[in-house]
Design a protein around this motif. Sequence first.
Motif, mmCIF file in Angstrom:
data_model
loop_
_atom_site.group_PDB
_atom_site.id
_atom_site.type_symbol
_atom_site.label_atom_id
_atom_site.label_comp_id
_atom_site.label_asym_id
_atom_site.label_seq_id
_atom_site.Cartn_x
_atom_site.Cartn_y
_atom_site.Cartn_z
ATOM 1 N N THR A 253 -13.690 3.884 1.087
ATOM 2 C CA THR A 253 -13.165 2.521 1.059
ATOM 3 C C THR A 253 -14.217 1.479 0.713
ATOM 4 O O THR A 253 -13.879 0.378 0.291
ATOM 5 N N ARG A 254 -15.466 1.788 0.896
ATOM 6 C CA ARG A 254 -16.508 0.769 0.794
ATOM 7 C C ARG A 254 -16.588 0.187 -0.604
ATOM 8 O O ARG A 254 -16.486 0.892 -1.608
ATOM 9 N N GLY A 255 -16.798 -1.156 -0.649
ATOM 10 C CA GLY A 255 -16.901 -1.838 -1.933
ATOM 11 C C GLY A 255 -16.101 -3.124 -1.919
ATOM 12 O O GLY A 255 -15.556 -3.542 -0.890
ATOM 13 N N VAL A 256 -16.025 -3.777 -3.082
ATOM 14 C CA VAL A 256 -15.334 -5.049 -3.210
ATOM 15 C C VAL A 256 -14.400 -5.008 -4.404
ATOM 16 O O VAL A 256 -14.690 -4.380 -5.420
ATOM 17 N N ASN A 257 -13.267 -5.666 -4.283
ATOM 18 C CA ASN A 257 -12.323 -5.764 -5.385
ATOM 19 C C ASN A 257 -11.181 -6.672 -4.970
ATOM 20 O O ASN A 257 -11.078 -7.096 -3.820
ATOM 21 N N ARG A 258 -10.321 -6.905 -5.911
ATOM 22 C CA ARG A 258 -9.059 -7.558 -5.623
ATOM 23 C C ARG A 258 -8.191 -6.594 -4.805
ATOM 24 O O ARG A 258 -8.264 -5.376 -4.964
ATOM 25 N N ILE A 259 -7.390 -7.136 -3.925
ATOM 26 C CA ILE A 259 -6.513 -6.319 -3.081
ATOM 27 C C ILE A 259 -5.210 -6.020 -3.817
ATOM 28 O O ILE A 259 -4.581 -6.917 -4.371
ATOM 29 N N MET A 260 -4.830 -4.751 -3.827
ATOM 30 C CA MET A 260 -3.511 -4.372 -4.316
ATOM 31 C C MET A 260 -2.469 -4.850 -3.299
ATOM 32 O O MET A 260 -2.735 -4.886 -2.104
ATOM 33 N N THR A 261 -1.288 -5.212 -3.772
ATOM 34 C CA THR A 261 -0.305 -5.820 -2.884
ATOM 35 C C THR A 261 1.053 -5.137 -2.974
ATOM 36 O O THR A 261 1.378 -4.462 -3.948
ATOM 37 N N TYR A 262 1.847 -5.359 -1.916
ATOM 38 C CA TYR A 262 3.261 -4.968 -1.899
ATOM 39 C C TYR A 262 4.081 -6.130 -2.456
ATOM 40 O O TYR A 262 4.821 -6.808 -1.747
ATOM 41 N N ILE A 263 3.924 -6.373 -3.731
ATOM 42 C CA ILE A 263 4.660 -7.413 -4.437
ATOM 43 C C ILE A 263 5.101 -6.803 -5.758
ATOM 44 O O ILE A 263 4.303 -6.141 -6.435
ATOM 45 N N ASP A 264 6.357 -7.003 -6.144
ATOM 46 C CA ASP A 264 6.844 -6.350 -7.354
ATOM 47 C C ASP A 264 6.734 -7.256 -8.573
ATOM 48 O O ASP A 264 6.186 -8.367 -8.502
ATOM 49 N N GLU A 265 7.278 -6.796 -9.696
ATOM 50 C CA GLU A 265 7.159 -7.528 -10.955
ATOM 51 C C GLU A 265 7.831 -8.896 -10.927
ATOM 52 O O GLU A 265 7.454 -9.794 -11.685
ATOM 53 N N SER A 266 8.838 -9.055 -10.083
ATOM 54 C CA SER A 266 9.502 -10.346 -9.991
ATOM 55 C C SER A 266 8.813 -11.278 -9.011
ATOM 56 O O SER A 266 9.312 -12.357 -8.712
ATOM 57 N N ARG A 267 7.657 -10.826 -8.515
ATOM 58 C CA ARG A 267 6.833 -11.616 -7.588
ATOM 59 C C ARG A 267 7.561 -11.856 -6.263
ATOM 60 O O ARG A 267 7.500 -12.943 -5.688
ATOM 61 N N THR A 268 8.246 -10.843 -5.781
ATOM 62 C CA THR A 268 8.848 -10.898 -4.460
ATOM 63 C C THR A 268 8.254 -9.804 -3.588
ATOM 64 O O THR A 268 7.802 -8.770 -4.072
ATOM 65 N N ARG A 269 8.270 -10.032 -2.286
ATOM 66 C CA ARG A 269 7.707 -9.092 -1.322
ATOM 67 C C ARG A 269 8.426 -7.747 -1.381
ATOM 68 O O ARG A 269 9.647 -7.673 -1.528
ATOM 69 N N VAL A 270 7.648 -6.688 -1.220
ATOM 70 C CA VAL A 270 8.199 -5.353 -1.020
ATOM 71 C C VAL A 270 7.924 -4.972 0.431
ATOM 72 O O VAL A 270 6.781 -4.786 0.834
ATOM 73 N N SER A 271 8.978 -4.876 1.224
ATOM 74 C CA SER A 271 8.862 -4.453 2.612
ATOM 75 C C SER A 271 9.449 -3.059 2.745
ATOM 76 O O SER A 271 10.052 -2.523 1.807
ATOM 77 N N SER A 272 9.316 -2.470 3.924
ATOM 78 C CA SER A 272 9.938 -1.161 4.095
ATOM 79 C C SER A 272 11.458 -1.285 4.053
ATOM 80 O O SER A 272 12.152 -0.347 3.669
ATOM 81 N N GLU A 273 11.979 -2.457 4.392
ATOM 82 C CA GLU A 273 13.431 -2.657 4.256
ATOM 83 C C GLU A 273 13.836 -2.705 2.796
ATOM 84 O O GLU A 273 14.759 -2.005 2.373
ATOM 85 N N SER A 274 13.180 -3.541 1.989
ATOM 86 C CA SER A 274 13.577 -3.651 0.590
ATOM 87 C C SER A 274 13.312 -2.359 -0.170
ATOM 88 O O SER A 274 14.034 -2.019 -1.112
ATOM 89 N N GLY A 275 12.272 -1.619 0.255
ATOM 90 C CA GLY A 275 11.958 -0.373 -0.428
ATOM 91 C C GLY A 275 12.891 0.768 -0.065
ATOM 92 O O GLY A 275 13.318 1.549 -0.928
ATOM 93 N N TYR A 276 13.240 0.867 1.219
ATOM 94 C CA TYR A 276 13.999 2.024 1.697
ATOM 95 C C TYR A 276 15.471 1.733 1.973
ATOM 96 O O TYR A 276 16.313 2.618 1.833
ATOM 97 N N PHE A 277 15.817 0.527 2.362
ATOM 98 C CA PHE A 277 17.210 0.202 2.650
ATOM 99 C C PHE A 277 17.864 -0.425 1.422
ATOM 100 O O PHE A 277 18.267 -1.585 1.419
#
Length: 662
Positions: A253-277
């Motif tokens: 894990t060590r190092g620096v970078n931009r953080i990958m996110t749970y955000i999709d192409e439409s720039r909305t949050r990806v939660s476990s609800e939106s992903g699985y339900f």
Amino acid sequence: MSPRPLLSRQTSLAVLAALAVAGLAGVRPQSSRKVLGLSAIAVGLLMRQIFAGAGRKLITDPAALPKSEEYDIIIVGGGTAGCVLAARLSEDPTVKVLVLEAGVSGKSLLLSRIPVGFSLLFHGKHVYNLYTEPQTNAENKKKYWPRGKMLGGCSSINAQMAQYGAPADFDQWAEIVQDDAWSWKNLRRYFTKFEKFIDDPDFPDVKSANKGKGGPMRIGYHSTVSEGSKDFIKACINIGIPYSPDFNAGLGTRGVNRIMTYIDESRTRVSSESGYFTDEVLARPNLKVVIQAQVTKILTEKVGNEVKATGVEFAKSQDGKRFTARAKREVIVSAGAVHTPQILMLSGIGPAEHLAKFNIPVVQDLPGVGSHLVDHPVVDIYFKNKHNDSPKHIKPHGPIEAIKLVGSAIQYLTTGRGALANNFGETAAFVRTDDPKLFPKAKFPATIADSTSGPESPDIELFSTPMAYKEHGAVMFPMHTFAIHVCLLRPLSRGTLRLNSANPWDAPAMDPKYLSAPEDVARLVRGIRLILRISKEAPLPARLDLADASPMLDNALDAQSDAALANLVRARVETLYHPTSTARMAPRAVGGVVDSKLRVYGVRGLRVCDASIFPEIVSGHTVRCCCCSACCELSVGKSQNTSQGNQIASPTAGHCKPVYDD
């Protein structure tokens, strides 16, 4: 990769008009609240259209459940892990699954869907607004602990940072529970199982062979990132922190970078609800999801010499009717590291001496329930943004900033870009406080006891945000700011969670005992020293006004002694929202609550699956580990009775097969 606009052209024009009218109507002296209110109404009506039907397949009235119906599996809590479990278990049409969630649908909430909006949910009705006990080593202050009260749980209100810790963390888990199924070599496939990553030409260093491509949780680099955070990466590299192409590649894990996110192409949050339900999952006839249904206790009965979980009791409100649901096979508690131990204790499963204080009949004496509470503490350091281009208008002060917020809303809804597409935790650096390149022995002679899981595992995380804030965003700065934060990844301080009463609607007593271990203070002081060094490294000085003498800023901290910085740590320490380990997966003899198959000791038909089972807190962000644990549970929970011909998934299988034989 260009963002996909949320709206069609026709709808966009209507929204532009609505927002413009709302904004202009409020442009009067002392009317910023009106501007914001009208704009929020316009956007709210719009989002109702966007997310229409999000809750149609959810049950809102417990009385609608057939009284005589029994379920194979009852899942207590539709949070981060609960949604994963329900979706995977119900893939088998012969398995009837019931989910009981105390909150509403996160997908129906505007501020959950917009990446930047999560902190605006704090102190509202869709969040458990909890406070710790006074922290003896942090100026005796009570600390705010918001927890998600909605489907998706904290994955619906977090900063959407997709990082899961160091590989050695999971090898340590396997060692503690004495089960190799939880080692990194076996768990890593579950991390890629649930994710969906698409190659991004802007990030060619990310090796797609290390990523999952077909999972329900979209991950990527879709958030807005400030120029200050880009400069933070460069400054870190310039002082000797290596660039990490991918924190989640399994190479450390060590190092620096931009953080990958749970955000999709439409720039909305990806939660476990939106992903699985998804609509398809919720349409399954063998899956029922009841919202606004708070579980008050687990029902148990004696079967011979055994205690067996047979169902749950739940209600819509404190004074409302109590309902019951029966489980033929298992009850799985996935209510989170705060509410899982609370529910267990309310059900008579926990430290007998403590339960006796509230006249709760003891079903199973398990001293480990509510013990070993650990959290990631964080300290914020504040700087002046010299360019005055921070997104501070997202919490506007005055009509001008309110109008800017309307403009940002229009930009976000029509292009997917701008301040509202920001997740706040933009970039990160994972380091060790004993790294001689960053903390040379000549300047840092003291040796701090190692708390990490291995020599390549970090013990602190530095992350940047495009502006500074206090009290979890409740207090904003009057000037444009930039902030760098230090989070302690492997604290040695351990606390407890206990009942305040036998009333399920009373919050439990949470005492993480922040900073009770002196090593924790020492590491955070070193983290502050590193932040100050980074702030003076090119190119950050061109962006930060390090000469600003405002007492609200931290430009003068360099001159402070370690003792003074230690006092600052005690004054500012807050949660990074990652409490874990209150129902540990560990041998019962050392305070464990569940075994390596997540079965509660001494209670047949009862399991736990959420962050409370972590044997030790991971040196990273916890959402991904909760999803992984849920997926892995579906595999490791079925390793018995192979000689009886049951369909069993091996702990080292490459998938999570939704069969739950015991």
